[in-house]
Design a protein around this motif. Structure first.
Motif, PDB file in Angstrom:
ATOM      1  N   GLY A 133      10.368 -11.951  -4.974  1.00 59.02           N
ATOM      2  CA  GLY A 133       9.339 -11.229  -4.222  1.00 59.02           C
ATOM      3  C   GLY A 133       8.055 -11.077  -5.023  1.00 59.02           C
ATOM      4  O   GLY A 133       6.945 -11.273  -4.508  1.00 59.02           O
ATOM      5  N   THR A 134       8.209 -10.732  -6.289  1.00 59.10           N
ATOM      6  CA  THR A 134       7.031 -10.539  -7.142  1.00 59.10           C
ATOM      7  C   THR A 134       6.241 -11.836  -7.268  1.00 59.10           C
ATOM      8  O   THR A 134       5.009 -11.838  -7.202  1.00 59.10           O
ATOM      9  CB  THR A 134       7.483 -10.059  -8.533  1.00 59.10           C
ATOM     10  N   TRP A 135       6.972 -12.955  -7.429  1.00 56.59           N
ATOM     11  CA  TRP A 135       6.270 -14.233  -7.606  1.00 56.59           C
ATOM     12  C   TRP A 135       5.710 -14.732  -6.275  1.00 56.59           C
ATOM     13  O   TRP A 135       4.704 -15.435  -6.255  1.00 56.59           O
ATOM     14  CB  TRP A 135       7.210 -15.255  -8.265  1.00 56.59           C
ATOM     15  N   LEU A 136       6.364 -14.372  -5.182  1.00 58.05           N
ATOM     16  CA  LEU A 136       5.805 -14.720  -3.866  1.00 58.05           C
ATOM     17  C   LEU A 136       4.472 -13.991  -3.662  1.00 58.05           C
ATOM     18  O   LEU A 136       3.495 -14.573  -3.173  1.00 58.05           O
ATOM     19  CB  LEU A 136       6.807 -14.350  -2.758  1.00 58.05           C
ATOM     20  N   LEU A 137       4.446 -12.717  -4.065  1.00 56.89           N
ATOM     21  CA  LEU A 137       3.192 -11.963  -3.955  1.00 56.89           C
ATOM     22  C   LEU A 137       2.124 -12.583  -4.854  1.00 56.89           C
ATOM     23  O   LEU A 137       0.955 -12.697  -4.469  1.00 56.89           O
ATOM     24  CB  LEU A 137       3.440 -10.497  -4.344  1.00 56.89           C
ATOM     25  N   ASP A 138       2.539 -13.009  -6.042  1.00 56.09           N
ATOM     26  CA  ASP A 138       1.601 -13.646  -6.965  1.00 56.09           C
ATOM     27  C   ASP A 138       1.054 -14.937  -6.347  1.00 56.09           C
ATOM     28  O   ASP A 138      -0.151 -15.220  -6.414  1.00 56.09           O
ATOM     29  CB  ASP A 138       2.306 -13.922  -8.298  1.00 56.09           C
ATOM     30  N   ALA A 139       1.947 -15.724  -5.720  1.00 59.74           N
ATOM     31  CA  ALA A 139       1.504 -16.973  -5.092  1.00 59.74           C
ATOM     32  C   ALA A 139       0.536 -16.680  -3.940  1.00 59.74           C
ATOM     33  O   ALA A 139      -0.441 -17.407  -3.735  1.00 59.74           O
ATOM     34  CB  ALA A 139       2.713 -17.758  -4.588  1.00 59.74           C
ATOM     35  N   ALA A 140       0.807 -15.607  -3.198  1.00 62.70           N
ATOM     36  CA  ALA A 140      -0.106 -15.205  -2.122  1.00 62.70           C
ATOM     37  C   ALA A 140      -1.473 -14.844  -2.695  1.00 62.70           C
ATOM     38  O   ALA A 140      -2.519 -15.183  -2.147  1.00 62.70           O
ATOM     39  CB  ALA A 140       0.483 -14.031  -1.342  1.00 62.70           C
ATOM     40  N   ALA A 141      -1.447 -14.135  -3.833  1.00 62.45           N
ATOM     41  CA  ALA A 141      -2.707 -13.765  -4.494  1.00 62.45           C
ATOM     42  C   ALA A 141      -3.473 -15.026  -4.895  1.00 62.45           C
ATOM     43  O   ALA A 141      -4.682 -15.130  -4.696  1.00 62.45           O
ATOM     44  CB  ALA A 141      -2.408 -12.905  -5.724  1.00 62.45           C
ATOM     45  N   ARG A 142      -2.728 -16.012  -5.423  1.00 60.31           N
ATOM     46  CA  ARG A 142      -3.367 -17.266  -5.843  1.00 60.31           C
ATOM     47  C   ARG A 142      -3.871 -18.058  -4.638  1.00 60.31           C
ATOM     48  O   ARG A 142      -4.712 -18.941  -4.796  1.00 60.31           O
ATOM     49  CB  ARG A 142      -2.366 -18.129  -6.631  1.00 60.31           C
ATOM     50  N   SER A 143      -3.356 -17.752  -3.452  1.00 56.99           N
ATOM     51  CA  SER A 143      -3.772 -18.450  -2.237  1.00 56.99           C
ATOM     52  C   SER A 143      -4.948 -17.759  -1.555  1.00 56.99           C
ATOM     53  O   SER A 143      -5.341 -18.159  -0.460  1.00 56.99           O
ATOM     54  CB  SER A 143      -2.594 -18.513  -1.256  1.00 56.99           C
ATOM     55  N   ALA A 159      13.348  -7.178  -1.417  1.00 53.28           N
ATOM     56  CA  ALA A 159      11.894  -7.154  -1.576  1.00 53.28           C
ATOM     57  C   ALA A 159      11.296  -7.358  -0.184  1.00 53.28           C
ATOM     58  O   ALA A 159      11.637  -8.325   0.500  1.00 53.28           O
ATOM     59  CB  ALA A 159      11.453  -8.258  -2.519  1.00 53.28           C
ATOM     60  N   LEU A 160      10.455  -6.397   0.237  1.00 52.53           N
ATOM     61  CA  LEU A 160       9.853  -6.451   1.568  1.00 52.53           C
ATOM     62  C   LEU A 160       8.381  -6.790   1.398  1.00 52.53           C
ATOM     63  O   LEU A 160       7.649  -6.058   0.730  1.00 52.53           O
ATOM     64  CB  LEU A 160      10.002  -5.104   2.277  1.00 52.53           C
ATOM     65  N   LEU A 161       7.958  -7.892   2.008  1.00 58.29           N
ATOM     66  CA  LEU A 161       6.574  -8.326   1.815  1.00 58.29           C
ATOM     67  C   LEU A 161       5.830  -8.440   3.125  1.00 58.29           C
ATOM     68  O   LEU A 161       6.418  -8.783   4.173  1.00 58.29           O
ATOM     69  CB  LEU A 161       6.526  -9.698   1.127  1.00 58.29           C
ATOM     70  N   ARG A 162       4.560  -8.163   3.053  1.00 60.22           N
ATOM     71  CA  ARG A 162       3.665  -8.434   4.177  1.00 60.22           C
ATOM     72  C   ARG A 162       2.420  -9.078   3.582  1.00 60.22           C
ATOM     73  O   ARG A 162       1.798  -8.517   2.673  1.00 60.22           O
ATOM     74  CB  ARG A 162       3.311  -7.131   4.900  1.00 60.22           C
ATOM     75  N   LEU A 163       2.107 -10.270   4.066  1.00 56.07           N
ATOM     76  CA  LEU A 163       0.969 -11.014   3.530  1.00 56.07           C
ATOM     77  C   LEU A 163      -0.040 -11.226   4.643  1.00 56.07           C
ATOM     78  O   LEU A 163       0.342 -11.464   5.800  1.00 56.07           O
ATOM     79  CB  LEU A 163       1.439 -12.375   3.001  1.00 56.07           C
TER      80      LEU A 163
END
Lengths: 590, 285
Positions: free
Chosen positions: A38-48, A69-73
């Motif tokens: 989840g943390t790295w998915l959020l990081d990848a979203a940030a990089r996107s 891990a609950l994410l909303r992008l």
């Protein structure tokens, strides 16, 4: 070859609302690496170039058990989880069904799971979401040394419309060391991405962001705000969900010229920071409800001895040890009223993860300026969630403690001044020695049980807080109309989203988001509610604590309450429905 | 340039501080004959031996008769809440290592409600001087048993005695890691002042137990003056030997019983290397 996908349905174009934000959950047993994914998915979203939010949730334990891990992008800043999830990826089914209420799946959502992990639990099957069963374990084994959660990262990232490059960059940045293991995991990541490429929910590449963005948790933001405010000493006892604030501050304080001390308990923590602040060093502790309960005697001491301190209470489900790793706003009554004696104190609440920085900085400044304890009410949702936010515009640090002049003639530590704030002498300064006292005292700091001294000091300690000009920051007041909604803390995000949706449905609302909860002056509240005919108070606790507190301060016009306890997060849809229904019902009776 | 940078210690040496310079004008509230009067004298004498200017000294206390001492000194003082003096003093000394910090407590305050902090202050070894005025009774709340009270001492709250064995503060301090352990008698002001001064000078956590009679609730403690005697052997730096001596002595052995070499607490502020703004840039994408 794609035989592993059990459904024959073709990939669908994502509905329009999914382009604004997409919600994903990665769940599994503790230790399966869902938080890392989840943390790295959020990081990848940030990089996107996206904005986003990641909320942590786990079972009753802190380690082991089940975790998600609950994410909303999305393409704009997000302050709240959505009503339901587009994707649930379950690495295994070990107790994951316990998250059924926390991870409501959309009927047209996707459920990705290991084909060999057994039956999909009925509670998830019943949602109607399309099941994509992949041989996750076998796929990971095909890349010796890889972790199954990297497959999960490739899968969820691709479903959310992220390109492979930012996902790979996030893994490289998180792994830190190059080598065969990293390469194996990158291969697993790509295998995951390829397996679901046809099912991507978001097809359109995100537009580059127009603002500078930061990636941080609410706990880190609060720590940063404290550091900016001037805090250079922290003493604390570890407690979920406040510990990350301390873990962020330990190295940061050392770099900024301060220090952190791990105390033997909360009683020691609060008294240590009082001692340090008596010595002239702005000081802070962070805790959660059980710790705050232990600290109350010390907070009262800070009131009586007029020593500035800041206590960040990252609230969790209560009472007692309650639900350690899940959110609730149920320490409010305790924070505003939980000390013995007449004990005026400052209570503030950040309005968002990003605002944790500015509000904690303000808390330090108010505590220092008014020589009083300040309690900052964060909570697990805010504190442990990581978010991609617009870089906050923080006011320049303005902490000032009114200090006594060396050798000040006829120095009296607790002199009753017009503002109620008296110059404070700091040990080491010549000619102004005195003894700070938690016993009631005279202006000269001599213990006194006389009625006149007691009344005078009580008046002084209250006046310095109620007479201070807090400016416009005490609340964010937005919108207009005869209907108002009042909220605070992490309820603010879902309330704001709900109010926007209600306005779109023809129900405009005035929003009052409180930042300074105590002292809360009735005049300010009355001004904020001028012209308002009815008010709804929204909060996350069982006892409608904010509503009761506000009614003790002012006569709210036709008050109505929306409150429910944790640990389920407040959802914009349920608040919106309540607002719309409330507006309509009152119209009928009017 | 050098003239402008003259350190305060040289200025102090030109005009030495006397014990009276460390005393405030406030009249103690203690009962006539209380041992704490002479402890106060010993504290101010000790400070005059050390010659630290009064405003660079802080005296921290909790609650109880003994804990009134800060206001009776001309130093900075902190009179906090029951049992928490060591915690407040630890925060003060760690944040402000430039100050000399004394902690004044009693047997109820220090060993009962403050017992946990006592253990951890010993093991943390912050450079504090902890003075406990022990009279084996709660004086301020009028005569209840404390952790050092004999098990058969009769009181209103525990008729016939508590039946609970007494706490042994000196051995507990040693076992927990205190770096300096001494026992004093309040009636012997000179020795007590010398030992407090030695404790202040000794790096790390110094624990000084002072037998200080409560003539109101334990009038038989007047007899302590006939029981106390100087320790017959020199202080040791071996905690095991010190513990054995203390466990087997008669409880009235006066002197420095242990002086160790542990390095004091290594935490505390360090020079800044980055501004908060620079640290915040780590969040930037």
């Amino acid at each position: 070859m794609d035989a592993s996908i059990t459904t024959e349905q073709p990939a669908r174009a994502a509905p329009a609302h999914r382009l604004d934000s997409v919600s994903l959950a990665i769940a599994g047993s503790g230790g399966s690496g869902v938080m890392t994914a989840g943390t790295w998915l959020l990081d990848a979203a940030a990089r996107s170039g996206l904005y986003g939010l990641m909320v942590r949730t786990s079972g009753p334990q802190i380690r082991g058990g089940e975790a998600a891990a609950l994410l909303r992008l999305g393409t704009a800043q997000l302050e709240s989880l959505d009503d339901a999830f587009d994707v649930l990826l379950a690495i295994d089914w070990q107790n994951v069904h316990r998250f059924a209420d926390e991870i409501p799946l959309r009927a047209d959502g996707l459920l990705v799971c290991d084909a060999d992990a057994g039956e999909v639990p009925e509670v998830f099957r019943a949602t109607g979401a399309k099941v994509i069963a992949l041989p996750l374990k076998k796929m990971a084994k095909a890349h010796p040394g890889s972790w199954i959660n990297m497959l999960a990262l490739g899968i969820t990232g691709t479903l959310a419309g992220l390109a492979i490059e930012p996902l790979e960059d996030a893994v490289r940045a998180g792994w830190k060391r190059d080598g065969e293991v990293l390469q194996a995991n990158l291969r697993a990541l790509r295998a995951g991405a390829e397996a679901v490429a046809a099912h991507a929910l978001v097809q359109r590449p995100p537009a580059p962001p127009s603002q500078r963005r930061w990636l941080l948790s609410g706990n880190e933001a609060a720590g940063f705000g404290a550091l900016r405010g001037g805090v250079r000493f922290v003493a604390a006892y570890p407690i979920t969900p406040a510990t990350e604030l301390l873990e962020w501050m330990a190295p940061a304080l050392a770099q900024a010229g301060g220090c952190l001390l791990q105390a033997e308990d909360e009683l020691a923590s609060i008294n240590m920071i009082i001692g340090a602040s008596f010595g002239g060093v702005p000081s802070l502790t962070a805790t959660a409800g059980p710790g705050l309960a232990l600290m109350t005697e010390g907070i009262g001491l800070a009131v009586a001895a007029e020593v500035p301190i800041v206590v960040v209470d990252v609230m969790r489900g209560g009472p007692s040890t309650g639900i350690p790793a899940k959110s609730e706003q149920s320490d409010l009554s305790f924070a505003v009223g939980g000390l013995h004696g007449d004990a005026p104190r400052l209570v503030l609440a950040p309005t968002s993860i990003s605002d944790c920085a500015a509000t904690t900085q303000w808390a330090v400044e108010l505590a220092e300026a008014l020589q009083a304890p300040a309690i900052v009410l964060s909570d697990q949702f805010m504190g442990q969630s990581r978010a991609i936010v617009a870089a906050p515009e923080l006011p320049p640090p303005a902490a000032r403690r009114l200090l006594a002049e060396p050798h000040a003639p006829d120095y009296k530590r607790y002199r009753d001044t017009p503002s109620g704030v008296s110059p404070m002498a700091i040990p080491g300064a010549p000619g102004t020695t005195y003894t700070a006292d938690g016993l009631e005292h005279t202006e000269a700091a001599i213990p006194s049980s006389q009625a006149r001294d007691h009344a005078r000091q009580l008046d002084k300690r209250l006046r310095k807080l109620t007479g201070h000009d807090y400016g416009a920051r005490w609340a964010d007041i937005e919108g207009d109309g005869p209907l108002a909604v009042i909220t605070f803390g992490s309820a603010s995000g879902p309330v704001h989203e709900a109010a926007r949706r209600a306005a779109a449905q023809g129900v405009p609302l005035k929003r009052v988001t409180l930042r300074l909860l105590a002292p809360l002056e009735p005049e300010l509240l009355a001004q904020a509610l001028a012209g308002v005919e009815r008010v709804m108070v929204v909060e996350q606790n069982h006892g409608a604590q904010l509503l009761r507190y506000l009614r003790g301060i002012a006569d709210l016009p036709h008050p109505h309450s929306f409150h429910k306890p944790g640990p389920l997060p407040l959802r914009p849809a349920e608040i919106c429905a309540a607002l719309v229904e409330w507006a309509a019902r009152q119209e009928q009776t009017a | 340039m050098n003239d402008m940078c003259q350190p305060p210690a040289l200025a102090a040496a030109a005009e030495p501080f006397a014990a009276r310079d460390y005393k405030s004008d406030y009249k103690p509230i203690w009962c006539p004959g209380c041992g704490d009067y002479t402890v106060l004298n010993s504290v101010t004498r000790a400070l005059s031996i050390v010659q630290r200017p009064p405003h660079e000294v802080a005296v921290v206390s909790g609650i109880g008769c003994s804990s009134r001492i800060p206001a009776y000194t001309a130093c900075y003082g902190f009179h906090g809440v029951h049992g928490r003096a060591l915690a407040a003093a630890t925060g003060l000394k760690v944040a402000r290592p430039d100050l000399t910090v004394l902690v004044a407590s009693g047997d109820g305050d220090g060993y009962s409600i403050g017992g946990n902090h006592f253990l951890h202050a010993c093991r943390r070894n912050v450079d504090l001087t902890y003075i406990v005025m022990d009279n084996h009774v709660y004086g301020m709340t009028k005569g209840q048993p404390s952790p050092t009270t004999e098990p058969d001492w009769d009181s209103k709250l525990s008729p016939g005695g508590t039946g609970v064995r007494s706490f042994h503060p000196l051995v507990i301090a040693l076992a927990s890691g205190a770096n300096f352990v001494a026992r004093c008698f309040s009636g012997d002001q000179n020795t007590t002042a010398e030992i407090i001064a030695a404790g202040i000078r000794h790096p790390g956590f110094s624990f000084i137990e002072i037998l200080s009679p409560c003539v109101t609730f334990r009038p038989e403690q007047r007899g302590w003056k006939d029981l106390v005697h100087p320790a017959s052997v020199a202080p040791t730096d071996d905690p095991a030997r010190a513990a054995k001596r203390i466990m087997t002595d008669d409880g009235f052995n006066i002197g420095i019983l242990y002086a160790g070499h542990r390095a004091p607490y290594g935490g505390g502020p360090v020079p800044a290397t980055r501004t908060p703004e620079e640290i915040g840039e780590e969040f930037a994408l």
